[in-house]
Design a protein around this motif. Structure first.
Motif, mmCIF file in Angstrom:
data_model
loop_
_atom_site.group_PDB
_atom_site.id
_atom_site.type_symbol
_atom_site.label_atom_id
_atom_site.label_comp_id
_atom_site.label_asym_id
_atom_site.label_seq_id
_atom_site.Cartn_x
_atom_site.Cartn_y
_atom_site.Cartn_z
ATOM 1 N N VAL A 19 0.822 -1.202 0.000
ATOM 2 C CA VAL A 19 0.000 0.000 0.000
ATOM 3 C C VAL A 19 0.859 1.256 0.000
ATOM 4 O O VAL A 19 0.355 2.353 0.237
ATOM 5 N N ALA A 20 2.155 1.121 -0.249
ATOM 6 C CA ALA A 20 3.017 2.295 -0.293
ATOM 7 C C ALA A 20 2.571 3.220 -1.409
ATOM 8 O O ALA A 20 2.211 2.772 -2.501
ATOM 9 N N GLN A 21 2.564 4.536 -1.158
ATOM 10 C CA GLN A 21 2.056 5.517 -2.097
ATOM 11 C C GLN A 21 3.214 6.273 -2.750
ATOM 12 O O GLN A 21 4.182 6.666 -2.080
ATOM 13 N N ASN A 22 3.120 6.436 -4.083
ATOM 14 C CA ASN A 22 4.044 7.296 -4.806
ATOM 15 C C ASN A 22 3.360 8.625 -5.053
ATOM 16 O O ASN A 22 2.230 8.668 -5.552
ATOM 17 N N LYS A 23 4.020 9.700 -4.700
ATOM 18 C CA LYS A 23 3.435 11.031 -4.810
ATOM 19 C C LYS A 23 4.022 11.752 -6.021
ATOM 20 O O LYS A 23 5.243 11.860 -6.171
ATOM 21 N N THR A 46 -6.844 3.921 -13.900
ATOM 22 C CA THR A 46 -7.387 3.840 -12.539
ATOM 23 C C THR A 46 -8.485 4.876 -12.401
ATOM 24 O O THR A 46 -8.737 5.679 -13.306
ATOM 25 N N LYS A 48 -8.334 7.062 -9.968
ATOM 26 C CA LYS A 48 -7.710 8.110 -9.164
ATOM 27 C C LYS A 48 -7.603 9.383 -9.976
ATOM 28 O O LYS A 48 -7.037 9.394 -11.077
ATOM 29 N N THR A 59 -1.144 17.665 -6.678
ATOM 30 C CA THR A 59 -0.452 16.530 -6.074
ATOM 31 C C THR A 59 -1.383 15.330 -6.176
ATOM 32 O O THR A 59 -2.559 15.413 -5.807
ATOM 33 N N GLU A 61 -1.479 10.920 -5.674
ATOM 34 C CA GLU A 61 -0.794 9.734 -5.169
ATOM 35 C C GLU A 61 -1.309 8.479 -5.876
ATOM 36 O O GLU A 61 -2.482 8.401 -6.255
ATOM 37 N N THR A 62 -0.405 7.512 -6.013
ATOM 38 C CA THR A 62 -0.770 6.257 -6.670
ATOM 39 C C THR A 62 0.095 5.126 -6.125
ATOM 40 O O THR A 62 1.212 5.359 -5.653
ATOM 41 N N THR A 63 -0.438 3.937 -6.178
ATOM 42 C CA THR A 63 0.319 2.760 -5.770
ATOM 43 C C THR A 63 1.110 2.176 -6.936
ATOM 44 O O THR A 63 1.872 1.229 -6.759
ATOM 45 N N GLU A 65 3.883 1.732 -9.813
ATOM 46 C CA GLU A 65 5.310 1.996 -9.941
ATOM 47 C C GLU A 65 5.587 2.460 -11.373
ATOM 48 O O GLU A 65 4.939 2.006 -12.325
#
Length: 547
Positions: A19-23, A46, A48, A59, A61-63, A65
């Motif tokens: 569940v780590a988020q990339n900003k 997605t 999002k 800004t 955020e997404t999971t 990569e």
């Protein structure tokens, strides 16, 4: 115990990692560097999405990569995708292009490639995507999108196309007259108005030129021209498939595939099928009529050995077999004829009684969509052809040669008395048309302020008609024009004579005709921009026609 804690720790670590988020941060700007406020920024694929602030900053955020895409859109700008290759700490600068700066529309209505905004003649252009979105699958639907275009049709043969109210008179077709509005597909002239009822297949754009265009086109553009351009073979593989559904069992399927065969050859194959149930109920047969049953296909082979030469071989076929085109009765009015010759008096004659009751029409309200026609409706419409087009770049222009063969077969059956009584047993005028044509022209931008086209055109046509208009057993009562005693037949009244069994039945008109015609033309047109925004457009045309 330690083993259990290790498994739990590993699970929590994995879950935390999942569940780590990339900003991603950035600023949305215009081409001049000014911010675009409230633009929509979304992660492609997605749900999002976020909205930029008044300064264009965002800004999200997404999971996911990297690499992945973000989509940016705003009213008045072209939607764009940006690929994110790495997560960075500095804000991204994303530039949107204003709609007014999008690629200019290039048209070929004047037989050379030009920017639409710079063409100094009245012209309307509808793109292929707009046609698809509007559900317009033939010219009869496109008239709703293009100003000043009118199309009148009761069936493919009795079809007329007008521009600004001028072109072809609506009514029974005169096969000896050519239409006043030229109908062109990829530079090939379609000689019969029936072509306007064919389904669109892989359309790139439609251009409508208003007013006489005889110095630009080889044949029949005294009232204007409809110039249709289809999508050409591509050296990049591509494919598409779409289906549409609607009421009354409407379904349409379109498919297209294109790609390279070698470094110099590319091909494209397209298909279209349209089907819909009938809209008018025939209470006599229990079937609905005026349906749609169309199939069509198009194949193209492109040979391009260099940037200066391209040769395109194309063929198409369309087969339409609708159960139509029936017409409903909108009402009955009285005339100045004698009472026994009024329509209501005729159909209520005891000779037409059914089950002891007088014959009546199924409805006088056209919105009931009910008929009881006893002659089958058939509107077989087959058309197609092949063409060979060569474009050779010579100097500042392009030399084009277009050789084409077209055919059209019309196989109808009509109930022209529009009742369930056998007044007209047959009413049909099958026609077969074929033609071949050749056009050679040179067109281009000759200098900064001078462009033009010069060409030669020839077409050879033949139409064969085998018509039948045949009376049925009820014709005598409808034709009855006298009553009472007859001085020439003592003891036998006019009513008795008109009631003679089989009177007029089988009599009719039988046509076996053909029309052959040859037409040639030399034409030229020049566009001289002698001052900024001011054009002089001289042109000349010489015709030869033999019928």
């Amino acid at each position: 115990m330690n083993k259990s804690l290790l498994i739990l720790f590993t699970f929590l670590l994995s879950a935390g990692y999942a569940v780590a988020q990339n900003k991603v941060t950035g600023i949305v700007k215009r081409s001049d560097g000014a911010p675009v406020p409230r633009a929509t920024v979304a992660i492609r694929g997605t749900s999002k999405a976020v909205s930029a602030d008044d300064n264009g900053a965002f800004t999200i955020e997404t999971t996911l990569e990297p690499p992945f895409y973000i989509q940016v859109s705003s009213i008045g700008y072209k939607p764009q995708d940006f690929q994110i290759l790495a997560i960075q700490t500095t804000p991204l600068e994303l530039t949107l292009v204003e709609s007014g700066l999008l690629d200019e529309i290039v048209v070929t209505s004047r037989r050379r490639s030009e920017v639409l905004q710079e063409v100094p003649i009245p012209i309307s252009v509808v793109g292929g995507s707009q046609i698809d979105q509007a559900g317009a699958f033939n010219v009869n639907r496109v008239k709703e999108l293009i100003p000043s275009v009118q199309l009148y049709t009761s069936n493919p043969r009795n079809t007329g196309i007008n521009i600004r109210g001028i072109g072809s008179p609506f009514g029974l077709t005169n096969d000896g007259l050519d239409p006043g509005v030229g109908f062109y597909v990829d530079g090939v002239y379609y000689a019969r108005p029936a072509a306007a009822t064919l389904d669109f297949i892989d359309i790139e754009r439609i251009e409508v030129l208003r007013g006489p265009q005889g110095t630009l086109f080889g044949k029949n553009t005294s009232s204007g021209a409809i110039n249709i351009t289809t999508r050409k073979p591509s050296f990049t593989p591509e494919a598409s498939f779409e289906t549409s559904f609607g009421k009354y069992g409407y379904i349409q399927a379109k498919a297209s595939i294109s790609g390279p065969l070698s470094k110099q050859f590319a091909a494209r194959v397209s298909f279209s099928g349209t089907q819909r149930n009938g809209l008018v109920d025939n209470v006599a047969t229990g079937r609905a009529t005026n349906d749609i049953n169309n199939l069509g296909g198009r194949a193209q082979l492109l040979y391009r050995p260099s940037d200066r030469l391209s040769i395109l071989l194309a063929g198409d076929v369309s087969d339409q077999k609708p159960d139509g085109y029936a017409q409903v009765v909108a009402g009955v009015v009285k005339t100045n004829r004698a009472a026994y010759r009024q329509f209501d008096a005729i159909i209520s004659d005891p000779i037409f009684n059914r089950d002891g009751k007088p014959y009546t029409l199924p409805s006088l309200n056209p919105f009931d969509r009910k008929i009881d026609h006893d002659t089958p409706w058939r509107s077989g419409n087959q058309l197609g052809g092949a063409s060979l087009n060569a474009d050779i770049k010579l100097g500042p222009g392009t030399l084009t040669s277009t050789t084409a063969y077209r055919y059209w077969n019309w196989d109808p059956s009509n109930d022209r008395d529009f009742t369930g009584l056998p007044v007209l047993a047959k009413s049909q005028n099958p026609a077969k048309h074929k033609n071949w044509s050749q056009e050679v022209r040179y067109a281009g931008q000759l200098s900064e302020k001078l462009s033009g086209v010069i060409g030669l055109y020839y077409i050879d046509q033949e139409v064969k008609i085998t018509g039948t208009e045949e009376s049925g057993s009820a014709q005598a009562r409808f034709a009855k024009s006298s009553t009472g005693a007859n001085a020439n037949t003592p003891g036998v009244s006019n009513d008795d004579l008109w009631a003679t069994p089989g009177l007029l039945e089988g009599y009719g008109i039988y046509t076996n005709a053909s029309i052959k015609s040859q037409s040639a033309a030399a034409f030229a047109s020049v566009d001289w921009e002698f001052a900024k925004g001011l054009h002089i457009l001289p042109g000349v045309r010489v015709n030869y026609d033999n019928k």
